[in-house]
Every structure is written in structure tokens, then in C-alpha cells.
Design an enzyme around this catalytic site. Structure first.
Site, mmCIF file in Angstrom:
data_model
loop_
_atom_site.group_PDB
_atom_site.id
_atom_site.type_symbol
_atom_site.label_atom_id
_atom_site.label_comp_id
_atom_site.label_asym_id
_atom_site.label_seq_id
_atom_site.Cartn_x
_atom_site.Cartn_y
_atom_site.Cartn_z
ATOM 1 N N TYR A 127 -0.589 8.619 -2.463
ATOM 2 C CA TYR A 127 -0.557 8.391 -3.822
ATOM 3 C C TYR A 127 -1.734 9.086 -4.327
ATOM 4 O O TYR A 127 -1.751 9.280 -5.655
ATOM 5 C CB TYR A 127 -0.723 6.978 -3.912
ATOM 6 C CG TYR A 127 0.382 5.873 -3.997
ATOM 7 C CD1 TYR A 127 1.574 6.443 -3.221
ATOM 8 C CD2 TYR A 127 0.497 4.575 -4.289
ATOM 9 C CE1 TYR A 127 2.718 5.459 -3.047
ATOM 10 C CE2 TYR A 127 1.297 3.737 -4.117
ATOM 11 C CZ TYR A 127 2.510 4.031 -3.524
ATOM 12 O OH TYR A 127 3.676 3.327 -3.331
ATOM 13 N N GLY A 128 -2.796 9.328 -3.787
ATOM 14 C CA GLY A 128 -3.923 9.982 -4.182
ATOM 15 C C GLY A 128 -3.967 11.070 -5.042
ATOM 16 O O GLY A 128 -4.810 11.171 -6.049
ATOM 17 N N ASP B 146 0.980 -1.168 -0.102
ATOM 18 C CA ASP B 146 0.077 0.032 0.075
ATOM 19 C C ASP B 146 0.630 1.243 -0.108
ATOM 20 O O ASP B 146 2.177 1.219 0.318
ATOM 21 C CB ASP B 146 -0.892 -0.027 1.260
ATOM 22 C CG ASP B 146 -1.816 1.305 1.458
ATOM 23 O OD1 ASP B 146 -2.520 1.648 0.239
ATOM 24 O OD2 ASP B 146 -2.049 1.815 2.637
ATOM 25 N N SER B 147 0.143 2.474 -0.387
ATOM 26 C CA SER B 147 1.042 3.771 -0.177
ATOM 27 C C SER B 147 1.355 3.998 1.199
ATOM 28 O O SER B 147 2.105 4.833 1.471
ATOM 29 C CB SER B 147 0.166 4.629 -0.723
ATOM 30 O OG SER B 147 -1.008 4.992 0.014
ATOM 31 N N CYS C 83 -4.502 -1.098 -2.023
ATOM 32 C CA CYS C 83 -4.688 0.118 -2.157
ATOM 33 C C CYS C 83 -5.483 0.639 -3.393
ATOM 34 O O CYS C 83 -5.230 -0.030 -4.730
ATOM 35 C CB CYS C 83 -3.177 0.991 -2.568
ATOM 36 S SG CYS C 83 -3.112 2.522 -2.703
ATOM 37 N N ASN C 84 -6.637 1.117 -3.262
ATOM 38 C CA ASN C 84 -7.551 1.550 -4.189
ATOM 39 C C ASN C 84 -6.707 2.210 -5.383
ATOM 40 O O ASN C 84 -7.063 2.027 -6.426
ATOM 41 C CB ASN C 84 -8.779 2.063 -3.785
ATOM 42 C CG ASN C 84 -9.722 1.320 -2.810
ATOM 43 O OD1 ASN C 84 -10.754 0.655 -3.018
ATOM 44 N ND2 ASN C 84 -9.139 1.071 -1.538
ATOM 45 N N THR C 85 -6.153 3.201 -4.949
ATOM 46 C CA THR C 85 -5.567 4.236 -5.715
ATOM 47 C C THR C 85 -4.507 3.473 -6.795
ATOM 48 O O THR C 85 -4.659 3.553 -7.951
ATOM 49 C CB THR C 85 -4.775 5.430 -5.314
ATOM 50 O OG1 THR C 85 -5.791 5.787 -4.027
ATOM 51 C CG2 THR C 85 -4.600 6.524 -5.954
ATOM 52 N N HIS D 144 -7.017 2.924 3.637
ATOM 53 C CA HIS D 144 -6.761 3.578 4.948
ATOM 54 C C HIS D 144 -8.080 3.972 5.852
ATOM 55 O O HIS D 144 -8.064 4.207 7.008
ATOM 56 C CB HIS D 144 -6.130 5.146 4.840
ATOM 57 C CG HIS D 144 -4.803 5.092 4.367
ATOM 58 N ND1 HIS D 144 -4.291 4.445 3.354
ATOM 59 C CD2 HIS D 144 -3.415 5.455 4.938
ATOM 60 C CE1 HIS D 144 -2.818 4.619 3.219
ATOM 61 N NE2 HIS D 144 -2.536 5.143 4.360
ATOM 62 N N CYS E 23 -11.013 3.676 0.159
ATOM 63 C CA CYS E 23 -9.392 3.807 0.254
ATOM 64 C C CYS E 23 -8.981 2.669 1.410
ATOM 65 O O CYS E 23 -9.963 2.827 2.588
ATOM 66 C CB CYS E 23 -9.082 5.292 0.755
ATOM 67 S SG CYS E 23 -7.568 5.546 1.307
HETATM 68 N N1 DGL Z 1 -4.691 3.477 0.779
HETATM 69 C C1 DGL Z 1 -4.771 4.063 -0.527
HETATM 70 C C2 DGL Z 1 -5.995 3.666 -1.287
HETATM 71 O O1 DGL Z 1 -6.695 2.670 -0.992
HETATM 72 C C3 DGL Z 1 -4.114 5.166 -0.973
HETATM 73 C C4 DGL Z 1 -4.186 6.516 -0.250
HETATM 74 C C5 DGL Z 1 -3.193 7.483 -0.782
HETATM 75 O O2 DGL Z 1 -1.989 7.023 -0.643
HETATM 76 O O3 DGL Z 1 -3.400 8.373 -1.434
HETATM 77 O O4 DGL Z 1 -6.470 4.285 -2.059
#
Ligand code: DGL
Length: 258
Positions: A43-44, A11-12, A74-76, A185, A183
Site C-alpha cells: 500500500y506504501g 493489513d495490506s 497497517c501504519n499506511t 511488516h 510499518c
Molecule cells: N504493513 C503496512 C504498514 O504498516 C503496509 C506496508 C505496505 O503495504 O506498503 O505500513
């Protein structure tokens, strides 16, 4: 393929541990290696090209550790890079995407909310998925600043409450009955979110579904581990304290530059 090789999860930052926890609970005999790229979080707001480059870097770290399957927790990263990862590396990938389908299917108000990063909400993959649910009104909201606060360990701060209120109140006014956490997080914010949302609004995330999908792919294509109760490994390229704390200080966290 050696069934006893580890599963790699990245993940990020620390958020993907919410996915790791579901996988570890469902598949406790699998060796897991978790990689938190906190140095490069969030990462967003990054470009697709940057997200692809970071996802390749993380994948290569995990492949060097001999992983048999990679979970993009990580969704992003999933919505921006999973196609490129699958094309480039010869290993199965499991991704995570916002759970729009169960929310849209069960919504009685035909209005659902989705809280996710800009990178996810702008991605082609996400928008293609949204098109399938044209009978449902989808209230999209970028969770500006949430990941940064979580990465600092400020889950219960007044600033977090203020941000969450500003993102959720318009959704309540729009009459959503499902909130999708898009996300990895955000599951750590559920206790906070529950204080803001009226009780009838359901909160859903994709963690359990990702764990089940991981189990299915292991059974069908890769093979399950036959060694009992294996200890996970955690790596971070930033301050290990926050990752350690979110894991309840139960595991050693290795600090490494990658
Ligand atoms: N945890 C991440 C997600 O699921 C990324 C959050 C990020 O780094 O902006 O999107």
C-alpha cells in the site's frame, strides 16, 4: 452489542500478523479474524484515495463477518484512511501509528530514526504528530522494497540485508539511539536489524501498545468475550503459503478473493 463477536484485523498483507500475535497473546479468549490483502500489497506507494478505497473494502469484508471492532494493523492505512473509516462505519477502529513519542521522550542523543513506508511518512497525520517533537531530530527513511521481500517470504535473503544496511547505516552515522519501526511488516526484520545496529540503539514498534489499546476499548465500549480459548481465522487473497509460514504453519489459512 454481542461481546462474543469477533475482532477484525486487516493489513495490506502478512505484516499485520505481528499485531495480531500481540492481540492474541493479550486477549486469547477473543475470536480474531485476520485479513491479508496481499494481492494489493504494498500500500506504501499508493495514493491516499486508493488506500482509503482498499481500507473500506477490507472493513466491509470484516463487517460482513460480524466483527465488533476493527484493528487497522497497517501504519499506511491508519495514517491515510482511519479518519474516513471512523466517519463512514459505525464500529470502533483501533489504528497503528509509528511510536515516535516513546522514542523521542527517551532519546539521549535527541536523534531518532524512523523506518516506514512512503505513504506513512507523507501522510498528514504522521507529519502533524512529528511537529510535536521539534526538539528531536527525526531521521526519516522510506523502506523501499522491504514489504515486497517480506511478502515473498524473503526475510533472510542477501537482498534484504543489503537494503537494510543502506537504510540503517546513515541513521547510525546520524547518531540515533532509537529506531522506530513504522510499518507492521518490519517487526519480522528485528533479528536482521539487530545484526546491523550497534547494541546501544533501541528498536521499538507499536504492537504491544495496539493490543493494550484494543483491550481498553473492548473493556470500556464494546465488551470482552466470555468464551474461552477461541481459534483465529486467517484469510488471504494471494498465495496462502507465505502467510501460513509466518504463522509457523500452526493455523489454517483460507484463500478467498476479496
Ligand atoms: N504493513 C503496512 C504498514 O504498516 C503496509 C506496508 C505496505 O503495504 O506498503 O505500513
Amino acid at each position: 452489542m454481542d461481546n462474543n463477536k469477533p475482532i477484525g484485523i486487516f493489513d495490506s498483507g502478512i505484516g499485520g500478523t505481528s499485531i495480531w500475535a500481540e492481540i492474541h497473546q493479550l486477549l486469547p479468549d477473543e475470536k480474531t479474524i485476520y485479513l491479508a490483502d496481499s494481492k494489493n500489497a504494498p500500500y506504501g506507494q499508493k495514493s491516499k484515495a486508493e488506500i482509503i478505497a482498499l481500507s473500506c473494502k477490507n472493513t466491509e469484508f470484516l463487517l460482513n463477518m460480524d466483527c465488533k471492532l476493527i484493528v487497522v494493523a497497517c501504519n499506511t492505512a491508519t495514517t491515510n484512511a482511519i479518519q474516513e473509516l471512523r466517519a463512514k462505519y459505525n464500529v470502533p477502529f483501533i489504528g497503528i501509528e509509528p511510536a515516535i513519542k516513546p522514542a523521542a521522550t527517551h532519546s539521549k542523543t535527541q536523534t531518532i530514526g524512523i523506518l516506514a513506508t512512503q505513504g506513512t511518512l507523507n501522510s498528514e497525520l504522521f507529519n502533524k504528530n512529528v511537529e510535536k517533537f521539534h526538539n528531536t531530530k527525526i531521521v526519516e527513511q522510506v523502506g523501499h522494497g522491504l514489504v515486497q521481500l517480506i511478502e515473498k517470504g524473503e526475510i533472510n535473503s542477501p537482498e534484504m540485508t543489503k537494503l537494510l544496511r543502506s537504510y540503517l547505516n546513515p541513521m547510525i552515522e546520524a547518531n540515533i539511539d532509537y529506531l522506530v519501526l513504522g510499518c507492521s511488516h518490519y517487526p519480522y526484520l528485528i533479528p536482521q536489524i539487530k545484526k546491523i545496529l550497534p547494541e546501544h540503539i533501541h528498536i521499538i514498534d507499536s504492537g504491544e501498545a495496539v493490543a493494550r489499546q484494543t483491550q481498553n476499548v473492548l473493556k470500556e465500549k464494546v465488551g470482552l468475550s466470555n468464551i474461552k480459548n477461541r481459534e483465529p481465522l486467517f484469510y488471504t487473497n494471494s498465495d496462502p503459503k507465505v502467510l501460513s509460514e509466518i504463522l509457523g504453519n500452526k493455523y489454517e489459512v483460507i484463500e478467498k478473493d476479496f
